[in-house]
Design a protein around this motif. Structure first.
Motif, PDB file in Angstrom:
ATOM      1  N   UNK A   1      12.104   9.200 -19.187  1.00  0.00           N
ATOM      2  CA  UNK A   1      12.699   8.976 -17.865  1.00  0.00           C
ATOM      3  C   UNK A   1      11.833   9.683 -16.844  1.00  0.00           C
ATOM      4  N   UNK A   2      11.527   8.970 -15.757  1.00  0.00           N
ATOM      5  CA  UNK A   2      10.604   9.515 -14.766  1.00  0.00           C
ATOM      6  C   UNK A   2      10.956   8.927 -13.416  1.00  0.00           C
ATOM      7  N   UNK A   3      10.875   9.759 -12.350  1.00  0.00           N
ATOM      8  CA  UNK A   3      11.188   9.234 -11.016  1.00  0.00           C
ATOM      9  C   UNK A   3      10.117   8.267 -10.530  1.00  0.00           C
ATOM     10  N   UNK A   4      10.515   7.470  -9.570  1.00  0.00           N
ATOM     11  CA  UNK A   4       9.570   6.563  -8.922  1.00  0.00           C
ATOM     12  C   UNK A   4       8.525   7.391  -8.175  1.00  0.00           C
ATOM     13  N   UNK A   5       7.322   6.793  -8.034  1.00  0.00           N
ATOM     14  CA  UNK A   5       6.197   7.440  -7.338  1.00  0.00           C
ATOM     15  C   UNK A   5       5.678   8.680  -8.058  1.00  0.00           C
ATOM     16  N   UNK A   6       5.990   8.799  -9.311  1.00  0.00           N
ATOM     17  CA  UNK A   6       5.414   9.849 -10.145  1.00  0.00           C
ATOM     18  C   UNK A   6       4.299   9.262 -11.003  1.00  0.00           C
ATOM     19  N   UNK A   7       3.406  10.094 -11.464  1.00  0.00           N
ATOM     20  CA  UNK A   7       2.303   9.671 -12.308  1.00  0.00           C
ATOM     21  C   UNK A   7       2.754   9.628 -13.767  1.00  0.00           C
ATOM     22  N   UNK A   8       2.418   8.507 -14.434  1.00  0.00           N
ATOM     23  CA  UNK A   8       2.716   8.364 -15.860  1.00  0.00           C
ATOM     24  C   UNK A   8       1.398   8.232 -16.614  1.00  0.00           C
ATOM     25  N   UNK A   9       1.240   9.114 -17.597  1.00  0.00           N
ATOM     26  CA  UNK A   9       0.044   9.109 -18.442  1.00  0.00           C
ATOM     27  C   UNK A   9       0.427   8.543 -19.804  1.00  0.00           C
ATOM     28  N   UNK A  10      -0.152   7.354 -20.123  1.00  0.00           N
ATOM     29  CA  UNK A  10       0.087   6.727 -21.425  1.00  0.00           C
ATOM     30  C   UNK A  10      -1.163   6.926 -22.278  1.00  0.00           C
ATOM     31  N   UNK A  11      -1.005   7.607 -23.385  1.00  0.00           N
ATOM     32  CA  UNK A  11      -2.139   7.921 -24.261  1.00  0.00           C
ATOM     33  C   UNK A  11      -1.840   7.431 -25.670  1.00  0.00           C
TER      34      UNK A  11
ATOM     35  N   UNK B   1      -8.423   3.007 -21.340  1.00  0.00           N
ATOM     36  CA  UNK B   1      -9.827   3.409 -21.436  1.00  0.00           C
ATOM     37  C   UNK B   1      -9.996   4.428 -22.550  1.00  0.00           C
ATOM     38  N   UNK B   2     -11.124   4.353 -23.213  1.00  0.00           N
ATOM     39  CA  UNK B   2     -11.385   5.262 -24.336  1.00  0.00           C
ATOM     40  C   UNK B   2     -11.994   6.565 -23.823  1.00  0.00           C
ATOM     41  N   UNK B   3     -11.492   7.663 -24.323  1.00  0.00           N
ATOM     42  CA  UNK B   3     -12.087   8.981 -24.102  1.00  0.00           C
ATOM     43  C   UNK B   3     -12.665   9.434 -25.429  1.00  0.00           C
ATOM     44  N   UNK B   4     -13.981   9.279 -25.555  1.00  0.00           N
ATOM     45  CA  UNK B   4     -14.631   9.587 -26.835  1.00  0.00           C
ATOM     46  C   UNK B   4     -14.528  11.059 -27.177  1.00  0.00           C
ATOM     47  N   UNK B   5     -14.518  11.914 -26.160  1.00  0.00           N
ATOM     48  CA  UNK B   5     -14.457  13.359 -26.409  1.00  0.00           C
ATOM     49  C   UNK B   5     -13.109  13.747 -26.998  1.00  0.00           C
ATOM     50  N   UNK B   6     -12.036  13.230 -26.355  1.00  0.00           N
ATOM     51  CA  UNK B   6     -10.685  13.555 -26.844  1.00  0.00           C
ATOM     52  C   UNK B   6     -10.231  12.621 -27.958  1.00  0.00           C
ATOM     53  N   UNK B   7     -11.055  11.583 -28.250  1.00  0.00           N
ATOM     54  CA  UNK B   7     -10.759  10.636 -29.329  1.00  0.00           C
ATOM     55  C   UNK B   7      -9.382   9.995 -29.118  1.00  0.00           C
ATOM     56  N   UNK B   8      -9.248   9.368 -27.969  1.00  0.00           N
ATOM     57  CA  UNK B   8      -7.993   8.721 -27.623  1.00  0.00           C
ATOM     58  C   UNK B   8      -8.247   7.661 -26.565  1.00  0.00           C
ATOM     59  N   UNK B   9      -7.197   6.853 -26.322  1.00  0.00           N
ATOM     60  CA  UNK B   9      -7.234   5.818 -25.290  1.00  0.00           C
ATOM     61  C   UNK B   9      -6.110   6.115 -24.305  1.00  0.00           C
ATOM     62  N   UNK B  10      -6.422   6.069 -22.998  1.00  0.00           N
ATOM     63  CA  UNK B  10      -5.428   6.483 -22.012  1.00  0.00           C
ATOM     64  C   UNK B  10      -5.463   5.581 -20.781  1.00  0.00           C
ATOM     65  N   UNK B  11      -4.339   5.601 -20.069  1.00  0.00           N
ATOM     66  CA  UNK B  11      -4.250   5.005 -18.739  1.00  0.00           C
ATOM     67  C   UNK B  11      -3.251   5.831 -17.941  1.00  0.00           C
ATOM     68  N   UNK B  12      -3.592   6.071 -16.674  1.00  0.00           N
ATOM     69  CA  UNK B  12      -2.722   6.823 -15.776  1.00  0.00           C
ATOM     70  C   UNK B  12      -2.412   5.923 -14.586  1.00  0.00           C
ATOM     71  N   UNK B  13      -1.119   5.785 -14.282  1.00  0.00           N
ATOM     72  CA  UNK B  13      -0.731   4.957 -13.148  1.00  0.00           C
ATOM     73  C   UNK B  13       0.541   5.499 -12.525  1.00  0.00           C
ATOM     74  N   UNK B  14       0.798   5.081 -11.296  1.00  0.00           N
ATOM     75  CA  UNK B  14       1.967   5.526 -10.554  1.00  0.00           C
ATOM     76  C   UNK B  14       3.167   4.649 -10.933  1.00  0.00           C
ATOM     77  N   UNK B  15       4.309   5.293 -11.133  1.00  0.00           N
ATOM     78  CA  UNK B  15       5.497   4.529 -11.551  1.00  0.00           C
ATOM     79  C   UNK B  15       5.999   3.579 -10.470  1.00  0.00           C
TER      80      UNK B  15
END
Length: 772
Positions: free
Chosen positions: A462-472, A500-514
């Motif tokens: 659960x997250x408020x509107x206009x907050x940043x959501x990081x999906x990894x 997008x892939x982060x080779x250093x952290x060995x993960x895939x992520x996207x950050x967007x505003x709710x």
């Protein structure tokens, strides 16, 4: 040493197995036929095969292809050949003209009775044609007044006319005749009687006449059609002289449509659809006029005839013809058909008669399943053109584990007649099929993190509107636990994007505003895939809630807590100010809707919302005001403000005869004295006169408002002797009332006494001397 040799063998085996995964067969494919799905990302280890499925594509021989005809229509009207490097579909046409006009004395005509009628005196065929003569003498035999004779000839067309349409029909029959018109050539009765002759009215009905006609029927003569007829009306009129003649003339034909209808009816009844009967008829009618009536028909000839017919071959609807080839099958549970396309060239020997058959077409069938796309024959050109440039997609018709059979079919959709052959030719037929041979994938794992929290199991945030959501996403090889690089990771559902892939952290992520999700429960799915690896997906839910807010209320710059009471008086101006802001950032919220319910909206100014209230609009006592604030994506707020409205304080001043008196003062007056009582009733704050108040001297009368004061005049004669208590009451709605009490003491009036004796004044206690 032995271990090194074993290791070397394993390396060689691994190279061979790996190479086998990369082998792909690419047979010859026309440059115009390119498969579009070859670059798609696949979910497992695969080998792509692309093969041209047909043999003898250019019809260089008769091999591999076979011809079939459909079960409907008339398959005798189509044929097929392979020649000149093409497969040909031939729609057979034919155009013929026949002329039936043999001499009447050729021996093929037979004489027949016409029903119950007797033959004329002479009815025969000679070198001049069909000949009839008749002499009717009423004095001899009155039963010989209607005679008839038919001559029939069976005609065979020599072919099945049900397969042809008659497009032209012409009939010409020539006859002549001679009759006795005026036997004595004296203008009196004698010879044939026709309308206008001297025959008595009571002896004339319809007159004497000849019928000459042509019938067409089936060979059993069961349904004859009259196609030509002449009935004489004035042949034999007395004015003609002794004899009246008709020179060679045509019998009137009923027209082409009647002739064609009669012929079709005859052919339909004939078992071979080939034969019909042509009948010539001559009727002689002699009316009974009087006992000595005699009607002489010198001769009647049918001299010659000509029946000309033109007909074209009929092409029946639903007729079809196909060139077919049966190919190999595709088998294996690990085989997936990716794409199949068919391409070929086609031309037509002459432009298709679109007006006669607009819906005839070329059809494609694979394993007897009809493809939805067709090519109308009307669209073909006389030049060899590519059909469906780029190929037609037939993927959905390709089945596994059965031989793949292709049929290219010409289908006739309408019945029409065709005068000559039309040939449709095809060549360079290619059926290119791509399929994948699939091998087991590497097993994988997927883990979900939302704002750095592991949500693989819970899958809810659960997250408020206009907050940043990081999906990894962590996409790993199950057996090794290692990160899988260069994968395709997609976010779908209520929001579509790529991670997008982060080779250093060995993960895939996207950050967007709710704010890109909007308020509510949103379903999202992440799918991770890479060739030769097991595809993983995980569905999670994001509950986007409104942002928390706070609403601060100020009245005349004093902050008021929710539910608290603000005190005010009548006729005061209250400035109500609201600060509606984000609870987290404390930032003022622009563009919100703030409403003082049942009154008006608050106006937005710099960093606050404002409304001005005149307390005159409120009720005496406690008023409950509700302020409602709302803004999209933010929690709404309701603020309850209590305003207690009190009466305004007043001032009261009393003047009697222009002298101010205060409450409880005692005023001494004497009887019959005039008292001018004036009252000033004012707002305590503004010092303004209160107009319209009720000011009463109790028990006496109301004071009259004059200007900015209230006034009453009274005479002390109306008071009692001694001390009088007077009360003045002043009141006005929404203002505090005033009661003023004062006292008036009514005294006797002062007197003077003078004594005169013998005109001389004397004063009190004086002694007056007098004599006796």
């Amino acid at each position: 040493m032995r271990q090194l040799k074993k290791l070397y063998c394993l390396i060689i085996l691994f190279i061979i197995v790996s190479a086998s995964f990369l082998i792909t067969t690419f047979p010859r494919v026309p440059s115009s036929l390119k498969l579009t799905n070859q670059n798609n990302l696949h979910n497992s280890g695969q080998t792509l095969h692309t093969e041209q499925w047909l043999k003898n594509n250019n019809f260089s021989t008769q091999d591999e292809w076979f011809l079939t005809k459909g079960d409907q229509g008339d398959n005798s009207t189509v044929n097929g050949t392979i020649s000149g490097g093409s497969a040909n579909f031939i729609v057979l046409g034919d155009n013929q003209t026949v002329e039936i006009s043999n001499p009447l004395d050729d021996g093929t005509w037979q004489k027949y009775r016409n029903d119950l009628f007797l033959y004329p005196d002479i009815s025969t065929i000679n070198s001049e044609g069909i000949y009839v003569t008749h002499d009717y003498d009423e004095s001899v035999n009155q039963s010989r007044n209607y005679h008839s004779a038919h001559w029939r000839k069976n005609v065979s067309m020599g072919l099945d006319m049900s397969k042809y349409d008659i497009t032209y029909a012409f009939l010409n029959v020539t006859f002549n005749a001679s009759v006795v018109a005026d036997e004595n050539n004296n203008g009196a009765d004698g010879g044939l009687e026709v309308l206008g002759d001297a025959t008595a009215a009571n002896q004339f009905g319809i007159g004497d006449f000849i019928n000459i006609y042509v019938l067409i029927s089936d060979i059993d003569f069961e349904n004859p059609y009259t196609v030509a007829l002449n009935k004489t009306t004035d042949l034999g009129e007395d004015s003609a002289g002794a004899n009246d003649n008709i020179t060679d003339s045509p019998i009137y034909s009923y027209g082409e449509d009647v002739i064609i209808t009669a012929l079709n009816s005859a052919f339909e009844k004939d078992p071979t659809h080939s034969n019909f009967t042509l009948t010539f008829g001559i009727d002689v009618y002699c009316e009974d006029n009087w006992g000595g009536d005699r009607d002489i028909f010198n001769y009647i000839y049918i001299k010659d005839y000509n029946l000309t017919l033109t007909y074209e071959k009929k092409t029946e609807e639903f007729t079809s013809i196909s060139w077919n080839q049966e190919g190999n099958n595709i088998t294996g549970s690990n085989v997936q058909i990716s794409e199949a396309k068919l391409i070929f060239n086609a031309k037509i020997s002459q432009l298709w008669p679109t007006a006669l058959s607009p819906f005839s077409e070329i059809r494609i069938l694979i394993n007897d399943n009809l493809h939805s796309e067709t090519v109308r024959l009307s669209a073909l050109n006389t030049t060899n053109d590519l059909i469906w440039p780029g190929g037609i997609d037939v993927t959905n018709l390709i089945l596994k584990d059965v031989n793949i059979t292709l049929a290219i079919q010409v289908f006739i959709a309408d019945t029409f007649s065709l005068g000559k052959n039309i040939t449709i030719s095809i060549d360079d037929v290619f059926l290119n099929i791509s399929y994948y041979e699939t091998f087991p994938d590497y097993t994988t794992d997927i883990d979900l993190f939302l704002n750095n929290l592991n949500k693989t199991q819970e899958k809810v945030i659960q997250i408020p509107i206009n907050k940043i959501l990081n999906v990894t996403i962590k996409y790993t090889n199950q057996s090794t636990g290692l990160h899988i690089p260069n994968a395709t990771v997609q976010l779908g559902g209520d929001f579509i994007a790529s991670l997008s892939e982060n080779s250093t952290l060995k993960q895939y992520s996207i950050i967007f505003n709710t704010s890109q999700l909007t308020i509510g429960i949103k379903s999202l799915i992440v799918e991770a895939k890479k060739n030769n690896y097991e595809t993983q997906s995980i569905t999670f839910f994001v509950t986007v809630v409104e942002r928390a807010t706070e609403l601060l209320i100020f009245v005349d710059n004093n902050q008021i807590d929710d539910g608290k009471t603000f005190y005010s008086g009548i006729n005061e101006i209250l400035n109500v100010t609201a600060n509606f802001r984000d609870n987290s950032t404390k930032k003022f919220l622009i563009g919100a809707n703030l409403e003082l319910l049942s009154m008006n909206n608050l106006t937005e100014t710099a960093n606050y919302y404002n409304i001005t209230i005149n307390t005159n609009e409120l009720d005496q006592g406690i008023n409950v005001l509700l302020i409602y604030a709302q803004l999209e994506n933010y929690t709404s707020q309701t603020f309850q403000l209590f305003i207690e409205l009190n009466e305004r304080d007043t001032e009261f001043e009393l003047y009697i005869n222009n002298l101010q008196h205060f409450e409880s003062d005692t005023l001494n007056v004497v009887i019959n004295e005039i008292l001018n009582i004036t009252v000033f009733f004012q707002d305590n704050v503004t010092q303004q006169h209160l107009s319209g108040a009720n000011v009463e001297l109790l028990g006496v009368n109301n004071l009259t408002e004059i200007g900015n004061q209230y006034n009453i005049t009274m005479n002390s004669i109306n008071l009692k002797q001694g001390i009088n208590v007077l009360i003045i009451n002043a009141q006005l709605e929404n203002y505090t009332s005033q009661t003023f009490q004062f006292f008036i003491k009514l005294n006797e009036r002062d007197t003077e006494f003078e004594l005169y004796i013998n005109n001389l004044q004397h004063f009190e206690s004086d002694t007056l001397n007098v004599v006796i």
